[in-house]
Write a protein that holds these residues in place. Structure first.
Motif: not given
Length: 711
Positions: A39-41, A43, A63, A65-68, A95
């Motif tokens: 999920n490209n996350i 933590e 967190i 979340d690079y994807e979102n 980001t």
């Protein structure tokens, strides 16, 4: 791969939050990092510490979340870089942090300005603080709270412009709300020079009038700026157009010089005229050997010394000067100047409307400690009209040539100088051509100055002889200044100019001592001259009737925090003082400066009465927050000169300053003069000025932070 990705994301994240880039090595100190590759996350574990160049970051949990394209910090975050700190809770954003929200945010700007906000958000280049508190003062200050602060509904900070805008604001003094401001703006220390109001000053006149000075600053470009300083005086009926003033200062700088223009306009009560004066000053370095200077003054102002002086004095005063170095030789100097003083109403015909002059000098060092000095001065004085001893056109050329030597023999230092002076003059009289004349004056001066060196005493003997070669009736245009003191007694010519000849042979003897008294050193100098010719040009002007001159005496000392000097002239018969000057300075627990001057009416031919004047400056820092000062200047003999005195009280801390000043001007004569008493109040706040802003530097003021600029 995982670590590289985390480094990349953290760099993007934190360089945006404090608006600076990190380009050095990055270090992470944490107990655990989890990366969800699917999920490209990323933590971040609790208490993760990150160092990026000069940026230090501490977060609870987070967190990415690079994807979102999102980031979320759970709990506290803390960022520190150079002089800026940003901290808060529960940050949510993208980001790159171009957009985010956070709660309970604290922002410390430049290690000084503090903002505590209930919530904050960023949208592009703007950061918003809601329901916030702002102050540069210490939180537990003089009143156990900030000296001043702002309670603000909303603050908008423009990162690019480095500008703060506040909406619906209460100004608080010691936590008490005293003023409501619907809109307020100011700049940070990185902002360029900005237009705005300076700190205003209130003046309370004892005649019941109120004066308000509201300066306004306007930077035209990087090298040019304007300062407007209007002063409005409100009478009992609140009218302010009957009496006011406006001062304007324009300043321009470039790599080789500067230009300054001062404009002063003033309107007096019960007078329809507006009196003005304009001053212009410029200098420009043309190249390494040439410098151009220009000054001008034009005015139609009236004298404000006494109220009977109601007629304006209109005139202009202009000069242009070109200074050149190494023109012919490496050590020469050429000064070319054109000056003019002219009455604009044509009523002052004795003034000089035009005066071009050229002055050239050079110096040559020869062998055997010989030095040659040459000087040529060409001057042309032109007047609108002529009177007796005031030609309408005077042309002078003056030559001053000298050769000097210095030698030491055992304990004697010997300085010899031989000078020849030649003056040529041509006079033209507009009102009576029969007075036209050509004159020539020539004389020689030889001097021998000898210092005998002992341990603490240095006897000094000097011989000066003057030989007149040709003596015509030279009109005195440049030798009008006259003085008597220790240094002047030892001069080759006791006149400042060369139109008057010091036409006597004389012998000067003196003592220069350095004496230790009570473990303190005193410099004591005294001298007296003997004129071989009892009646001479200089003696006549200083009322000296004997061959022996009066006695010049001076002493000075400094020890610990004291500095003291006496300069006096004593009568050669009874040692009564004819002139006396005292100077005393003390700097320790108080700052004290006293100067006293008195001159007897018999000291000079052109002095008709005794003169006495006293000046006093006293200042003391009561504690870390209070300073007082007192200044006075009093002419003890002349009733037509005013007494001026002022008392100043300054209350200050690290973030504010309150200045209260009382000024008194009064006269002792009976010429319908009116005393003037005013109290002025000025309140200054860091960053805000007076509902304004502070900037890092200006062209007009030497030290940053001395003045704060407004809306």
């Amino acid at each position: 791969m995982n670590k590289l990705l985390i480094f990349f994301l953290i760099i993007i994240f934190f360089k945006k939050i404090i608006f600076l880039s990190a380009n050095n090595e990055t270090y992470i100190n944490t107990t655990n990092i989890t990366y969800d590759e699917k999920n490209n996350i990323v933590e971040l574990a609790e208490d993760s510490k990150v160092n990026i160049g000069n940026t230090n970051i501490l977060v609870d949990k987070g967190i990415i979340d690079y994807e979102n394209d999102s980031i979320e910090i759970f709990g506290n975050f803390y960022l520190y870089q150079e002089l800026n700190i940003l901290s808060g809770k529960d940050l949510i954003g993208n980001t790159s942090l171009d957009n985010f929200t956070a709660n309970e945010v604290s922002y410390i700007y430049n290690n000084d300005l503090k903002i505590d906000s209930e919530s904050s958000e960023r949208s592009g280049n703007l950061v918003y603080f809601y329901n916030n508190f702002l102050t540069p003062c210490e939180l537990e200050g003089f009143f156990n709270c900030p000296t001043w602060s702002l309670r603000i509904d909303e603050t908008r900070y423009d990162i690019e412009k480095d500008k703060f805008n506040h909406y619906d604001t209460f100004l608080q003094i010691a936590d008490y709300k005293v003023f409501y401001i619907p809109y307020l703006s100011h700049y940070g220390v990185r902002a360029p020079r900005q237009k705005g109001f300076l700190t205003p000053t209130l003046e309370f006149n004892f005649d019941g009038n109120l004066g308000i000075i509201t300066p306004y600053y306007y930077p035209i470009d990087q090298s040019t700026e304007v300062l407007f300083k209007p002063k409005f005086i409100f009478d009992n009926d609140f009218r302010f157009l009957d009496q006011y003033s406006l001062d304007t200062n324009i300043k321009h700088r470039n790599s080789g010089g500067n230009l300054m223009i001062d404009i002063h306009n003033k309107k007096f009560k019960n007078n329809t005229n507006v009196y003005s004066s304009v001053k212009l000053k410029a200098d420009q370095t043309l190249n390494k050997n040439n410098k151009l200077s220009f000054q001008a003054l034009a005015t139609n102002s009236v004298s404000t010394t006494r109220s009977i002086n109601e007629e304006s004095v209109t005139f202009e005063d202009v000069f242009v000067r070109l200074e050149s170095y190494d023109v012919i030789y490496k050590t020469d100097y050429l000064k070319s100047e054109i000056s003019t003083v002219e009455a604009l109403d044509r009523t002052k015909s004795g003034l000089i409307p035009l005066s071009p002059s050229i002055k050239y000098s050079n110096q040559k060092f020869l062998k055997n400690n010989l030095t040659i000095n040459n000087q040529v001065n060409l001057t042309n004085l032109k007047r609108n009209e002529s009177k007796l001893n005031k030609p309408s056109d005077s042309l002078y050329i003056k030559f001053d040539n000298s050769i000097s030597s210095n030698n030491t023999y055992k304990k004697i230092d010997n300085y010899n100088k031989f000078t020849i002076i030649n003056n040529f003059g041509e006079y033209s009289y507009q009102h009576n051509p029969n007075l036209n004349d050509e004159v020539f004056n020539s004389y020689l001066i030889f001097s021998s100055d000898n210092f005998i060196k002992f341990k603490n005493v240095k006897p000094r003997l000097k011989f000066v002889t003057n030989l007149n070669l040709v003596s015509d009736n030279i009109i005195n245009e440049d030798s009008r200044a006259i003085t008597f003191n220790y240094l002047n007694q030892f001069s080759d010519s006791r006149f400042y100019g060369s139109d008057l000849e010091d036409n006597t042979t004389r012998f000067i003897y003196g003592l220069e001592n350095k004496i230790k008294i009570f473990n303190k050193y005193f410099d004591i100098n005294t001298n007296q001259s003997y004129d071989f010719k009892k009646s001479n040009n200089y003696s006549n002007l200083i009322n000296q009737t004997s061959n022996f001159s009066d006695i010049a005496f001076e002493t000075k000392t400094s020890f610990e925090n004291f500095s003291f000097k006496i300069d006096t002239r004593l009568d050669n018969n009874d040692l009564e003082k004819k002139e006396m000057n005292y100077y005393l300075d003390y700097y320790n627990k108080i700052d004290l400066s006293i100067n006293y001057n008195e001159t007897n009416a018999l000291a000079y031919k052109d002095v008709s009465t005794d003169t006495q004047s006293l000046g006093l400056n006293l200042g003391k820092k009561i504690n870390e927050n209070i300073k007082i000062s007192f200044d006075t200047n009093l002419n003890l003999k002349d009733n037509y000169n005013p007494l001026t005195q002022s008392f100043n009280l300054t209350l200050f801390d690290e973030c504010s300053r309150l200045d209260i000043s009382y000024k008194d001007i009064r006269f002792n004569d009976s010429y319908n003069t009116k005393p003037s008493e005013t109290i002025s109040i000025s309140f200054h706040m860091d960053y805000l000025g007076f509902f304004g802003y502070e900037q890092e530097r200006t062209l007009l003021f030497d030290q940053p932070g001395d003045f704060n600029y407004g809306l």
